[in-house]
Enzyme design. Structure first.
Site, short mmCIF file in Angstrom:
data_model
loop_
_atom_site.label_atom_id
_atom_site.label_comp_id
_atom_site.label_asym_id
_atom_site.label_seq_id
_atom_site.Cartn_x
_atom_site.Cartn_y
_atom_site.Cartn_z
N HIS A 246 14.24 89.39 -17.95
CA HIS A 246 13.77 88.70 -19.15
C HIS A 246 13.16 89.70 -20.13
O HIS A 246 13.38 89.62 -21.33
CB HIS A 246 12.66 87.68 -18.80
N LYS B 279 14.00 71.72 -12.74
CA LYS B 279 13.44 72.74 -11.83
C LYS B 279 11.97 72.45 -11.53
O LYS B 279 11.21 72.15 -12.45
CB LYS B 279 13.49 74.12 -12.49
N ARG C 49 23.68 86.32 -17.81
CA ARG C 49 23.77 87.25 -16.68
C ARG C 49 25.20 87.38 -16.19
O ARG C 49 25.73 88.46 -16.08
CB ARG C 49 22.88 86.78 -15.53
N SER D 17 14.36 84.51 -11.45
CA SER D 17 12.99 84.21 -11.04
C SER D 17 12.99 83.63 -9.62
O SER D 17 12.08 83.91 -8.83
CB SER D 17 12.36 83.20 -11.99
O1 PNS Z 1 15.11 79.54 -17.82
P1 PNS Z 1 15.89 78.25 -17.84
O2 PNS Z 1 15.36 77.30 -16.79
O3 PNS Z 1 17.36 78.45 -17.74
O4 PNS Z 1 15.61 77.58 -19.28
C1 PNS Z 1 16.14 76.33 -19.60
C2 PNS Z 1 15.35 75.75 -20.78
C3 PNS Z 1 13.89 75.61 -20.40
C4 PNS Z 1 15.51 76.65 -21.98
C5 PNS Z 1 15.96 74.34 -21.09
O5 PNS Z 1 15.89 73.52 -19.95
C6 PNS Z 1 15.27 73.67 -22.26
O6 PNS Z 1 15.55 73.97 -23.40
N1 PNS Z 1 14.31 72.75 -21.96
C7 PNS Z 1 13.59 72.00 -22.96
C8 PNS Z 1 14.10 70.56 -23.01
C9 PNS Z 1 15.36 70.47 -23.87
O7 PNS Z 1 15.36 70.74 -25.05
N2 PNS Z 1 16.47 70.09 -23.23
C10 PNS Z 1 17.74 69.92 -23.92
C11 PNS Z 1 18.52 71.20 -24.00
S1 PNS Z 1 20.11 70.83 -23.49
#
Ligand code: PNS
Length: 166
Positions: free
Chosen positions: A17, A41, A90, A128
């Protein structure tokens, strides 16, 4: 002024990151690293702890802001009048999910462009979840997380293990 948002769970932030953060900070005038909630998650560290970790490892990068948001990314994007969403890629296995999220975000707000940066070599296999698993069994995470937060990550993962036993 171009503002980019780099959202993620960052549970915890890894060297992978951090590489994306440093490179994105060079590409945009301002980079907001956003600890966001991924409803699919379960997390180990609180949003406050995750923000603190990121602040500690980016203290020398002047055009960075670190924040957390418990809501839709696109609402935060509009709130901050941001221009771009940055994500790290990745491997091809990331692509389908990331592609879907980029399209959903663009559908929710037409001006929300997602820019993908390819992970560096270590970042390609790092996550992570891997870091937490290695830490849980007392493995060496020193190449995978910034030195400043290594001890706190080890402690945090152990705390979780203990609370699961209790
Ligand atoms: O590190 P990650 O878990 O891949 O990140 C995913 C994240 C947190 C960026 C994504 O789940 C997110 O944007 N969450 C906020 C809620 C949201 O806007 N969801 C709709 C996006 S499709």
């Amino acid at each position: 002024m171009r503002t980019a948002i780099y959202p993620g769970s960052f549970d915890p932030v890894t060297c992978g990151h951090l590489d994306i953060i440093k490179r994105a900070a060079r590409l945009f005038d301002k980079l907001i690293v956003l600890v966001s909630v991924n409803p699919t998650k379960a997390s180990c560290f609180t949003p406050e702890e995750r923000v603190d970790f990121i602040k500690r490892v980016t203290v020398n990068i002047p055009n960075i802001e670190v924040d957390s948001y418990d809501g839709l990314l696109i609402d935060y994007f509009n709130l901050k009048k941001a221009d771009v969403i940055v994500k790290g890629l990745r491997a091809m296995s990331d692509f389908e999910y990331e592609f879907q999220m980029a399209l959903v975000n663009k559908d929710l707000c037409y001006k929300a462009e997602t820019v993908f940066l390819c992970a560096d070599v270590v970042g390609t296999f790092l996550s992570s979840s891997m870091v937490k698993q290695i830490a849980l069994f007392d493995g060496d995470i020193s190449s995978y997380v910034p030195l400043e937060i290594e001890r706190d990550i080890m402690k945090g993962v152990k705390r979780l293990k203990k609370s699961e036993k209790d």
